[in-house]
Design an enzyme around this catalytic site. Structure first.
Site: not given
Ligand code: OAD
Length: 245
Positions: A102, A104, A120, A128, A131, A193, A218, A236
């Protein structure tokens, strides 16, 4: 915990078709803030203003000032950490088929992974909307030194990163590939995540439905912990190198 790590490492070693599913937590140790929780991006910036397509089309200057001040400096400085490197090693050794991400930030590719499915989009490419001409992050950042909204050199269209904003569809090919990998894998390794943002968060569920075993790495609990064969709590960058050893 130690015996859980040993159990997860054994499952990884014995897997026939291993796939990883990653989120912002894997890049946290590279200095990129996650989205949710204390210190997360969405505690500082309202996603409805900074990450929604409607708000962007109405006034792109908010997004571009956020990109210039907050995103670009952090993404430009970030380097892969031991978590990304462990997944790249697992792919090189032939054990890991693909990383569905997920994120970027491009760090998984920078670590050497070849089969990365970006659900994502990414910030490397800015396109653009009229174009289709594309630009690099550096070119656009240079433009932002003298203007609030970058311009397309080829037409009068609006430029946007290829990052998927709220209200936009995920890239269809990437989504299809992710669900194909989920259906084909026998083990899915979910890393960093919160597993709450759909449709991406449906991918690990699809792997479970196809009979795969789930390993979760996580820091905080996730809604799928109770369905995982092992849910490892921690960083991680500490845990993945031990699973890949
Ligand atoms: P989140 O911010 O929702 O979750 C990140 C997770 O990583 C949390 O549950 C933390 O506990 C965990 N975490 C933090 N540091 C860590 C580490 N060092 N090792 C292991 N785990 C750790 O992020 P995502 O699940 O990626 O979308 O969020 C999903 C989407 O929501 C993103 O891609 C973004 C956002 O809105 C878009 O921008 C479209």
């Amino acid at each position: 915990m130690e015996s859980d790590i040993a159990q997860a490492a054994r499952i990884v070693a014995e897997s026939r078709h291993l796939v990883a599913f990653t989120g912002a937590g894997i890049s946290a140790e590279s200095g990129i803030p996650t989205y949710r929780g204390a210190g997360g991006m969405w505690s500082k910036y309202d996603p409805a203003r900074f990450a929604s397509i409607d708000a962007f089309l109405e006034d792109p200057s908010y997004y571009w000032s956020f990109f210039k001040e907050e995103r670009y400096p952090v993404l430009k400085a970030a380097r892969p950490n031991p978590g990304h490197e462990a997944l790249a090693r697992l792919e090189r050794s032939g054990r890991l088929r693909s990383v569905i991400t997920q994120n970027i930030d491009g760090l998984q590719q920078m670590a050497g992974s070849k089969n990365v499915i970006e659900l994502h989009g990414n910030t490397r490419t800015i396109a653009c909307l009229k174009c289709g001409r594309t630009y690099s992050m550096d070119e656009i950042h240079a433009q932002l030194a003298s203007r609030a909204i970058p311009e397309c050199r080829g037409c009068d269209g609006l430029l946007k990163t290829t990052v998927v904003m709220f209200g936009e569809n995920l890239p269809a090919a990437a989504l299809r590939e992710a669900f194909e990998q989920a259906a084909a894998c026998d083990v899915m390794l979910c890393v960093g995540s919160s597993l709450v943002v759909h449709p991406a968060a449906a991918v690990p569920g699809a792997a479970l439905d196809g009979g795969a075993r789930l390993i979760i790495v996580n820091q905080d609990p996730t809604p799928l912990d109770h369905r995982a064969v092992v849910a490892l709590k921690g960083k991680a960058g500490d845990i993945l190198p031990r699973l890949a050893a």
